[in-house]
Design a protein around this motif. Structure first.
Motif, short mmCIF file in Angstrom:
data_model
loop_
_atom_site.label_atom_id
_atom_site.label_comp_id
_atom_site.label_asym_id
_atom_site.label_seq_id
_atom_site.Cartn_x
_atom_site.Cartn_y
_atom_site.Cartn_z
N ALA A 108 -8.15 2.86 -15.89
CA ALA A 108 -6.81 2.05 -15.51
C ALA A 108 -7.38 2.54 -14.12
CB ALA A 108 -5.65 2.98 -16.38
N GLY A 109 -6.69 2.07 -13.01
CA GLY A 109 -6.32 2.41 -11.57
C GLY A 109 -7.48 1.57 -11.09
N SER A 110 -8.49 1.38 -11.69
CA SER A 110 -9.20 -0.01 -10.62
C SER A 110 -9.15 -1.57 -10.77
CB SER A 110 -10.29 0.24 -11.07
OG SER A 110 -10.55 -0.77 -12.58
N GLY A 111 -7.44 -2.04 -10.43
CA GLY A 111 -7.16 -2.75 -9.87
C GLY A 111 -6.22 -2.09 -9.07
N GLY A 112 -4.90 -3.63 -8.84
CA GLY A 112 -4.11 -3.13 -8.13
C GLY A 112 -2.64 -4.27 -8.67
N SER A 113 -1.47 -4.00 -8.38
CA SER A 113 -0.64 -4.60 -8.68
C SER A 113 0.30 -5.85 -7.74
CB SER A 113 0.68 -3.80 -8.52
OG SER A 113 0.03 -2.69 -10.22
N SER A 114 0.69 -6.60 -8.23
CA SER A 114 0.97 -7.82 -7.03
C SER A 114 2.69 -8.47 -7.53
CB SER A 114 -0.08 -9.03 -7.29
OG SER A 114 0.65 -10.55 -6.66
N LEU A 115 3.43 -8.46 -7.26
CA LEU A 115 4.95 -8.88 -7.79
C LEU A 115 4.95 -10.35 -8.27
CD1 LEU A 115 7.61 -8.12 -6.81
CD2 LEU A 115 8.14 -9.88 -5.18
N HIS A 116 5.44 -10.51 -9.64
CA HIS A 116 5.48 -11.60 -10.27
C HIS A 116 7.45 -12.10 -10.79
CE1 HIS A 116 4.85 -14.83 -13.20
NE2 HIS A 116 3.58 -14.57 -12.39
N ALA A 117 8.33 -11.03 -10.49
CA ALA A 117 9.23 -10.66 -10.91
C ALA A 117 9.87 -12.20 -10.14
CB ALA A 117 10.00 -9.78 -10.61
N LYS A 118 10.40 -12.62 -10.60
CA LYS A 118 11.82 -13.82 -9.73
C LYS A 118 13.64 -13.54 -10.13
CE LYS A 118 7.80 -15.97 -12.24
NZ LYS A 118 7.41 -15.86 -11.24
N THR A 119 14.20 -12.83 -8.75
CA THR A 119 15.28 -12.09 -9.13
C THR A 119 16.04 -12.56 -7.31
OG1 THR A 119 16.83 -10.85 -10.04
CG2 THR A 119 14.44 -10.17 -8.39
N PHE A 120 17.23 -12.71 -7.74
CA PHE A 120 17.97 -12.16 -6.77
C PHE A 120 19.55 -11.78 -7.26
CE2 PHE A 120 18.44 -17.13 -8.32
CZ PHE A 120 20.31 -17.31 -7.68
N ALA A 121 19.78 -11.52 -6.24
CA ALA A 121 21.80 -10.94 -6.27
C ALA A 121 22.86 -11.39 -5.16
CB ALA A 121 21.45 -9.00 -6.55
N VAL A 122 23.18 -11.81 -5.31
CA VAL A 122 24.25 -12.52 -4.24
C VAL A 122 25.78 -11.14 -4.45
CG1 VAL A 122 25.65 -14.64 -3.67
CG2 VAL A 122 23.67 -14.96 -5.18
N ASP A 123 26.01 -11.44 -3.69
CA ASP A 123 27.29 -10.34 -2.89
C ASP A 123 27.07 -8.87 -4.13
OD1 ASP A 123 27.72 -12.14 -1.09
OD2 ASP A 123 29.06 -12.93 -2.02
N ALA A 124 26.45 -8.42 -4.43
CA ALA A 124 26.26 -7.25 -5.35
C ALA A 124 27.47 -7.54 -6.55
CB ALA A 124 27.21 -6.26 -4.09
N GLU A 125 27.26 -8.96 -6.85
CA GLU A 125 27.81 -9.19 -8.03
C GLU A 125 27.26 -9.92 -8.82
OE1 GLU A 125 31.16 -11.70 -6.64
OE2 GLU A 125 32.48 -9.20 -5.21
N ARG A 126 26.74 -10.89 -9.04
CA ARG A 126 25.69 -11.71 -9.98
C ARG A 126 24.48 -11.66 -9.33
NH1 ARG A 126 30.04 -13.85 -7.32
NH2 ARG A 126 28.90 -15.81 -5.92
N VAL A 127 23.58 -11.91 -10.71
CA VAL A 127 22.01 -11.46 -10.68
C VAL A 127 21.81 -12.36 -11.36
CG1 VAL A 127 20.63 -9.66 -11.16
CG2 VAL A 127 22.32 -8.72 -10.28
N PHE A 128 20.13 -13.51 -10.97
CA PHE A 128 19.68 -14.41 -11.43
C PHE A 128 18.34 -13.89 -11.99
CE2 PHE A 128 16.21 -17.18 -11.34
CZ PHE A 128 17.14 -18.78 -13.07
N VAL A 129 17.92 -13.77 -13.62
CA VAL A 129 16.68 -13.62 -13.58
C VAL A 129 16.31 -14.75 -14.15
CG1 VAL A 129 15.36 -11.77 -15.34
CG2 VAL A 129 17.66 -11.24 -14.09
#
Length: 527
Positions: free
Chosen positions: A415-436
């Motif tokens: 471990a530790g020799s690589g790196g991280s990249s964002l892959h999540a796909k999500t959004f939130a609307v008006d602090a009420e609804r979430v898409f995943v």
């Protein structure tokens, strides 16, 4: 004048050899067209009555009765937990496993999951495996053909390539079809529980590699959303783009399943993977679910999914995920928090986001920086819109590439020799609804690939997305800004110190030149 034999019995004369070569190539590629799927068996998701009779169905029945019409949601953030949940879901299934993915690697996690599907079939579970053919390596062809020959397993390839090695040749003859892919991701057991989200099947998605590791998000969903996922799987399974492997792949060697067994044993005994596989024996969220000890978020949840006819460019615009989301979500009135690894808003999206911001809606976007992205070409489509977004009041954050610690956390030696990249796909609307789900905010997801996801009415989950921007983003991402002259610069917090970058952080001049060059090309619709 020279003569060239194109095929037996036909001789063509050309003054220049290159013309004969072109004709030869065209003749070969003409054979790349693929006939409609044939010899398909009829099957469907298990009925609600059958689902209730399974062990999973009996375990969740009391909670479903307490929460009529609601789905139980469990976010899977940790990569190892997300993999272990899939393994245990396969182990707990009694009647059916419906598995649908864009990418399936021939690596540690891919091998272990295929072996788990095979073992489920050995104990009588019906397994249906639907894979996008662009996302699987040709090295898996023999294994998939062998699995497809199992009496309890059926494997189908979505939008397949006729030429197996190298596949890219198919694009030369059939680009308009092969450019459209199935990007959906779901893992459903007994139509009772499903895992939906952004992760494909491969070591980089589950923290099992010392290379790039993706920061991603899935949800384990129990109840009505799982029933919907099973029904949606049926649509894709029976679609005109879904081909039985026997129609595409050669017959596998007789001992291929035994080879899969040997490979699974080998990866489990590999010292580099021992700690990783040992962690799978720890208590997982699925095991907690079976023990009645998993705390779920109960919420109204709706599955949204493209019509599979989109892959043939024959879907009605009203059936597209983007249209469904517009109708369901309405217009944000307070805030829109968006997480997308490949963010290419194009002209229409840029106008939409800046118009929202102009009306006082807080619009915040987290995407990959140039140093963190795994597809620099896509970053060019975002970079060309960056100034306009910032000028319009949109807040932009770009995830920094940081050393991955997930593998070390789980005890892997490498471990530790690589790196991280964002892959999540999500959004939130008006602090009420979430898409995943699988949807990226780019033209490819909107217009070319098929996508799916869950829209969850949950202020609790929405608050978690907000926390990313209020607490995590300042620590893990660059805040993108404009100076008085309209030039972009980046701010990153390093402890109590703010560090400013006037160029794409930690990038080479060659990389920046490439991004600029691709940003001026008319290829945004492909990204």
């Amino acid at each position: 004048m020279r003569q060239y034999t194109i095929f037996p019995g036909a001789v063509v004369s050309y003054k220049r050899p290159i013309l004969a070569l072109i004709l030869l190539s065209a003749t070969m590629l003409a054979g790349c067209a693929i006939p409609p799927p044939a010899n398909r068996t009829q099957s469907a998701a298990v009925t609600p009555k059958q689902a209730r009779a399974t062990h999973l169905g009996r375990v969740v029945a009391p909670e479903l009765e307490k929460h009529p019409g609601l789905t139980g949601i469990d976010p899977l953030v940790d990569p190892l937990d997300a993999f272990a949940a899939r393994m245990d879901l396969a182990r707990s299934a009694q009647r059916s496993l419906d598995v649908q993915y864009y990418i399936w690697r021939d690596d540690l996690t891919g091998t272990l999951l295929l072996e788990e599907l095979r073992e489920a079939a050995d104990r009588g579970v019906r397994v249906r495996l639907l894979l996008d053919d662009n996302g699987i390596p040709s090295d898996l062809d023999d294994t998939l053909a062998a699995l497809g020959a199992h009496p309890n397993i059926e494997v189908r390839l979505f939008n397949p390539f006729k030429i197996r090695r190298p596949k890219f040749i198919g694009f030369l003859a059939d680009f308009s079809r092969l450019n459209r892919r199935m990007h959906n991701k779901s893992f459903t057991a007994d139509a009772v529980a499903t895992i939906v989200g952004g992760r494909n099947i491969g070591d980089e998605y589950f923290g099992a590699t010392d290379g790039m590791v993706f920061a991603d998000l899935d949800v384990l969903a129990v109840g009505p959303a799982a029933t919907d996922a099973a029904s949606d799987f049926d649509r894709y399974w029976a679609s005109a783009s879904s081909y039985p492997v026997g129609q595409i792949l050669a017959t596998a060697p007789r001992d291929q399943l035994e080879a899969l067994d040997r490979k699974a044993l080998a990866v489990q005994s590999d010292p580099a993977a021992t700690a990783y596989t040992a962690a799978l024996r720890e208590t997982t969220d699925v095991r907690r679910l079976l023990q009645g000890a998993l705390k779920l978020e109960w919420a109204r949840t709706r599955l949204v999914s493209d019509d599979p006819a989109k892959a043939l460019n024959s879907a009605s615009p009203d059936t597209l995920v983007t249209r469904q989301l517009q109708e369901i979500l309405g217009v944000p009135t307070r805030e829109l928090d968006l997480v997308s690894p490949y963010f290419v808003p194009a002209e229409a999206g840029t106008h939409y986001f800046t118009e929202l911001a102009g009306r006082g809606v807080a619009v915040r976007v987290l995407t990959n920086s140039l140093e963190a992205t795994d597809i620099a070409l896509v970053h060019s489509g975002y970079a060309r819109r960056r100034v306009e977004l910032l000028s319009g009041g949109v807040e932009l954050f770009e995830l920094a590439r940081f050393p991955d610690t997930s593998a070390r956390h789980h005890g892997a030696d490498n471990a530790g020799s690589g790196g991280s990249s964002l892959h999540a796909k999500t959004f939130a609307v008006d602090a009420e609804r979430v898409f995943v789900g699988s949807l990226n905010f780019d033209p490819r997801s909107a217009n070319l690939n098929t996508e799916m996801g869950l829209l969850i009415e949950s202020p609790g989950l929405a608050s978690r997305i907000e926390a990313v921007f209020h607490s995590l983003a300042p620590q893990l991402a660059y805040r993108v800004n404009l100076d008085q002259d309209g030039n972009v610069y980046w701010i990153r917090r390093n402890g109590d110190v703010l560090v400013r970058y006037d160029r794409e952080p930690n990038s080479t001049w060659a990389a920046r030149l490439g991004i600029w060059f691709f940003s001026i090309l008319p290829i945004e619709w492909l990204l």
